[in-house]
Design a protein around this motif. Structure first.
Motif, PDB file in Angstrom:
ATOM      1  N   GLY A  38       0.827  -1.209   0.000  1.00 24.13           N
ATOM      2  CA  GLY A  38       0.000   0.000   0.000  1.00 24.13           C
ATOM      3  C   GLY A  38       0.860   1.257   0.000  1.00 24.13           C
ATOM      4  N   LYS A  39       0.426   2.290  -0.721  1.00 25.76           N
ATOM      5  CA  LYS A  39       1.210   3.522  -0.790  1.00 25.76           C
ATOM      6  C   LYS A  39       0.948   4.434   0.403  1.00 25.76           C
ATOM      7  CE  LYS A  39       1.620   3.739  -5.776  1.00 25.76           C
ATOM      8  NZ  LYS A  39       1.330   4.499  -6.986  1.00 25.76           N
ATOM      9  N   ASN A  40      -0.313   4.609   0.761  1.00 19.22           N
ATOM     10  CA  ASN A  40      -0.660   5.559   1.813  1.00 19.22           C
ATOM     11  C   ASN A  40      -0.950   4.898   3.152  1.00 19.22           C
ATOM     12  OD1 ASN A  40      -0.437   7.675   0.001  1.00 19.22           O
ATOM     13  ND2 ASN A  40      -2.560   7.449  -0.662  1.00 19.22           N
ATOM     14  N   LEU A  41      -0.843   3.601   3.234  1.00 18.27           N
ATOM     15  CA  LEU A  41      -1.117   2.887   4.468  1.00 18.27           C
ATOM     16  C   LEU A  41       0.168   2.313   5.031  1.00 18.27           C
ATOM     17  CD1 LEU A  41      -4.314   0.969   3.361  1.00 18.27           C
ATOM     18  CD2 LEU A  41      -4.191   3.063   4.674  1.00 18.27           C
ATOM     19  N   THR A  42       0.141   1.971   6.304  1.00 18.55           N
ATOM     20  CA  THR A  42       1.307   1.377   6.943  1.00 18.55           C
ATOM     21  C   THR A  42       1.008  -0.062   7.320  1.00 18.55           C
ATOM     22  OG1 THR A  42       0.619   1.978   9.161  1.00 18.55           O
ATOM     23  CG2 THR A  42       1.883   3.619   7.953  1.00 18.55           C
ATOM     24  N   PRO A  43       2.035  -0.898   7.442  1.00 17.65           N
ATOM     25  CA  PRO A  43       1.788  -2.276   7.869  1.00 17.65           C
ATOM     26  C   PRO A  43       1.567  -2.382   9.367  1.00 17.65           C
ATOM     27  CG  PRO A  43       4.105  -1.952   7.465  1.00 17.65           C
ATOM     28  CD  PRO A  43       3.414  -0.686   7.055  1.00 17.65           C
ATOM     29  N   TYR A  44       1.519  -1.269  10.084  1.00 14.43           N
ATOM     30  CA  TYR A  44       1.381  -1.288  11.541  1.00 14.43           C
ATOM     31  C   TYR A  44      -0.055  -1.105  11.992  1.00 14.43           C
ATOM     32  CZ  TYR A  44       6.301  -0.497  10.847  1.00 14.43           C
ATOM     33  OH  TYR A  44       7.583  -0.602  10.413  1.00 14.43           O
ATOM     34  N   GLY A  45      -1.014  -1.220  11.122  1.00 11.11           N
ATOM     35  CA  GLY A  45      -2.419  -1.133  11.487  1.00 11.11           C
ATOM     36  C   GLY A  45      -2.902   0.272  11.769  1.00 11.11           C
ATOM     37  N   GLY A  46      -2.252   1.287  11.233  1.00 10.10           N
ATOM     38  CA  GLY A  46      -2.704   2.653  11.425  1.00 10.10           C
ATOM     39  C   GLY A  46      -2.174   3.311  12.679  1.00 10.10           C
ATOM     40  N   LEU A  47      -1.329   2.644  13.450  1.00  7.79           N
ATOM     41  CA  LEU A  47      -0.810   3.236  14.679  1.00  7.79           C
ATOM     42  C   LEU A  47       0.191   4.350  14.391  1.00  7.79           C
ATOM     43  CD1 LEU A  47      -0.372   0.160  16.999  1.00  7.79           C
ATOM     44  CD2 LEU A  47      -2.168   1.863  17.010  1.00  7.79           C
ATOM     45  N   LEU A  48       0.809   4.332  13.237  1.00  8.71           N
ATOM     46  CA  LEU A  48       1.752   5.383  12.889  1.00  8.71           C
ATOM     47  C   LEU A  48       1.053   6.743  12.825  1.00  8.71           C
ATOM     48  CD1 LEU A  48       4.668   6.024  12.158  1.00  8.71           C
ATOM     49  CD2 LEU A  48       4.052   5.677   9.773  1.00  8.71           C
ATOM     50  N   SER A  49      -0.156   6.759  12.301  1.00  7.40           N
ATOM     51  CA  SER A  49      -0.896   8.024  12.237  1.00  7.40           C
ATOM     52  C   SER A  49      -1.300   8.502  13.635  1.00  7.40           C
ATOM     53  CB  SER A  49      -2.134   7.875  11.355  1.00  7.40           C
ATOM     54  OG  SER A  49      -2.978   6.869  11.874  1.00  7.40           O
ATOM     55  N   VAL A  50      -1.596   7.571  14.540  1.00  4.62           N
ATOM     56  CA  VAL A  50      -1.942   7.942  15.917  1.00  4.62           C
ATOM     57  C   VAL A  50      -0.720   8.516  16.627  1.00  4.62           C
ATOM     58  CG1 VAL A  50      -2.753   7.078  18.146  1.00  4.62           C
ATOM     59  CG2 VAL A  50      -3.778   6.241  16.036  1.00  4.62           C
ATOM     60  N   ILE A  51       0.432   7.879  16.451  1.00  8.21           N
ATOM     61  CA  ILE A  51       1.665   8.374  17.075  1.00  8.21           C
ATOM     62  C   ILE A  51       2.023   9.750  16.530  1.00  8.21           C
ATOM     63  CG2 ILE A  51       4.146   7.967  17.270  1.00  8.21           C
ATOM     64  CD1 ILE A  51       3.512   4.994  17.377  1.00  8.21           C
ATOM     65  N   THR A  52       1.854   9.958  15.226  1.00  9.17           N
ATOM     66  CA  THR A  52       2.124  11.259  14.624  1.00  9.17           C
ATOM     67  C   THR A  52       1.197  12.321  15.199  1.00  9.17           C
ATOM     68  OG1 THR A  52       2.778  10.148  12.588  1.00  9.17           O
ATOM     69  CG2 THR A  52       2.314  12.483  12.429  1.00  9.17           C
ATOM     70  N   MET A  53      -0.072  11.990  15.380  1.00  7.93           N
ATOM     71  CA  MET A  53      -1.015  12.940  15.956  1.00  7.93           C
ATOM     72  C   MET A  53      -0.624  13.287  17.399  1.00  7.93           C
ATOM     73  SD  MET A  53      -5.051  12.520  16.872  1.00  7.93           S
ATOM     74  CE  MET A  53      -4.663  11.420  18.201  1.00  7.93           C
ATOM     75  N   LEU A  54      -0.223  12.278  18.179  1.00  6.38           N
ATOM     76  CA  LEU A  54       0.170  12.525  19.563  1.00  6.38           C
ATOM     77  C   LEU A  54       1.431  13.389  19.640  1.00  6.38           C
ATOM     78  CD1 LEU A  54      -0.549   9.058  21.203  1.00  6.38           C
ATOM     79  CD2 LEU A  54      -1.879  11.162  21.401  1.00  6.38           C
ATOM     80  N   GLU A  55       2.351  13.203  18.688  1.00  5.17           N
ATOM     81  CA  GLU A  55       3.548  14.054  18.658  1.00  5.17           C
ATOM     82  C   GLU A  55       3.186  15.493  18.317  1.00  5.17           C
ATOM     83  OE1 GLU A  55       6.257  12.254  15.938  1.00  5.17           O
ATOM     84  OE2 GLU A  55       6.932  10.762  17.401  1.00  5.17           O
ATOM     85  N   LYS A  56       2.259  15.695  17.387  1.00 11.21           N
ATOM     86  CA  LYS A  56       1.847  17.055  17.030  1.00 11.21           C
ATOM     87  C   LYS A  56       1.097  17.743  18.160  1.00 11.21           C
ATOM     88  CE  LYS A  56       1.790  16.512  12.050  1.00 11.21           C
ATOM     89  NZ  LYS A  56       1.023  16.571  10.807  1.00 11.21           N
ATOM     90  N   LEU A  57       0.396  16.968  18.980  1.00  8.79           N
ATOM     91  CA  LEU A  57      -0.296  17.527  20.141  1.00  8.79           C
ATOM     92  C   LEU A  57       0.634  17.710  21.329  1.00  8.79           C
ATOM     93  CD1 LEU A  57      -3.617  15.463  20.051  1.00  8.79           C
ATOM     94  CD2 LEU A  57      -3.294  17.855  19.408  1.00  8.79           C
ATOM     95  N   ASP A  58       1.892  17.311  21.179  1.00  9.55           N
ATOM     96  CA  ASP A  58       2.896  17.379  22.248  1.00  9.55           C
ATOM     97  C   ASP A  58       2.400  16.623  23.485  1.00  9.55           C
ATOM     98  OD1 ASP A  58       5.397  18.006  23.094  1.00  9.55           O
ATOM     99  OD2 ASP A  58       4.893  20.027  23.754  1.00  9.55           O
ATOM    100  N   PHE A  59       2.011  15.389  23.234  1.00 12.80           N
ATOM    101  CA  PHE A  59       1.418  14.534  24.260  1.00 12.80           C
ATOM    102  C   PHE A  59       2.380  14.265  25.417  1.00 12.80           C
ATOM    103  CE2 PHE A  59       0.149  10.201  25.745  1.00 12.80           C
ATOM    104  CZ  PHE A  59      -1.100  10.543  26.235  1.00 12.80           C
ATOM    105  N   GLN A  60       3.668  14.116  25.120  1.00  9.96           N
ATOM    106  CA  GLN A  60       4.633  13.815  26.172  1.00  9.96           C
ATOM    107  C   GLN A  60       4.733  14.944  27.194  1.00  9.96           C
ATOM    108  OE1 GLN A  60       8.501  12.642  24.820  1.00  9.96           O
ATOM    109  NE2 GLN A  60       9.240  12.233  26.877  1.00  9.96           N
ATOM    110  N   LEU A  62       2.514  17.225  27.752  1.00  9.01           N
ATOM    111  CA  LEU A  62       1.211  17.333  28.395  1.00  9.01           C
ATOM    112  C   LEU A  62       1.080  16.317  29.533  1.00  9.01           C
ATOM    113  CD1 LEU A  62      -1.616  18.669  28.277  1.00  9.01           C
ATOM    114  CD2 LEU A  62      -2.293  16.778  26.797  1.00  9.01           C
ATOM    115  N   VAL A  63       1.526  15.090  29.291  1.00  8.75           N
ATOM    116  CA  VAL A  63       1.476  14.056  30.332  1.00  8.75           C
ATOM    117  C   VAL A  63       2.414  14.408  31.475  1.00  8.75           C
ATOM    118  CG1 VAL A  63       2.057  11.640  30.821  1.00  8.75           C
ATOM    119  CG2 VAL A  63       0.702  12.208  28.813  1.00  8.75           C
ATOM    120  N   GLU A  64       3.619  14.838  31.158  1.00 10.23           N
ATOM    121  CA  GLU A  64       4.596  15.153  32.204  1.00 10.23           C
ATOM    122  C   GLU A  64       4.156  16.338  33.064  1.00 10.23           C
ATOM    123  OE1 GLU A  64       8.138  15.624  29.923  1.00 10.23           O
ATOM    124  OE2 GLU A  64       8.501  13.467  29.809  1.00 10.23           O
ATOM    125  N   GLN A  65       3.388  17.269  32.506  1.00 14.03           N
ATOM    126  CA  GLN A  65       2.926  18.422  33.260  1.00 14.03           C
ATOM    127  C   GLN A  65       1.699  18.122  34.120  1.00 14.03           C
ATOM    128  OE1 GLN A  65       2.180  21.477  30.413  1.00 14.03           O
ATOM    129  NE2 GLN A  65       4.344  21.757  29.895  1.00 14.03           N
TER     130      GLN A  65
END
Length: 95
Positions: A38-60, A62-65
């Motif tokens: 697949g060109k636009n999909l990942t073999p990881y079941g879509g978790l790459l897009s979730v991790i990317t979203m969490l990085e853009k939200l600065d999740f780390q 936010l959790v540490e604070q």
């Protein structure tokens, strides 16, 4: 009441299902080969897009604070623990 045997009798149903029972399930582990093109999909079941979203939200940060714990972590820090819970719940409910 008199019944006509030829008229009221039904044919017996044939046997259904496999005679030998269910086959053994395939075991999936780290050495299981997979083919993914697949060109636009990942073999990881879509978790790459979730991790990317969490990085853009600065999740780390936010959790540490906001989340505090009195326990001294032994295996992983609090951020990695919560990240595992979020990713686990995301992969458990495919959309």
């Amino acid at each position: 009441m008199v019944t006509d045997r030829k008229k009221d009798s039904r044919k017996t149903a044939g046997k259904q299902g496999a005679e030998s029972g269910a086959p053994e399930p395939n075991k999936i582990n780290a050495s299981t080969p997979y083919d993914f093109t697949g060109k636009n999909l990942t073999p990881y079941g879509g978790l790459l897009s979730v991790i990317t979203m969490l990085e853009k939200l600065d999740f780390q940060s936010l959790v540490e604070q906001t989340v505090t714990s009195k326990r001294i972590p032994r295996a992983m820090d609090l951020y990695r623990f919560l990240l595992g819970i979020v990713l686990g719940s995301t992969s458990a409910f495919p959309g």
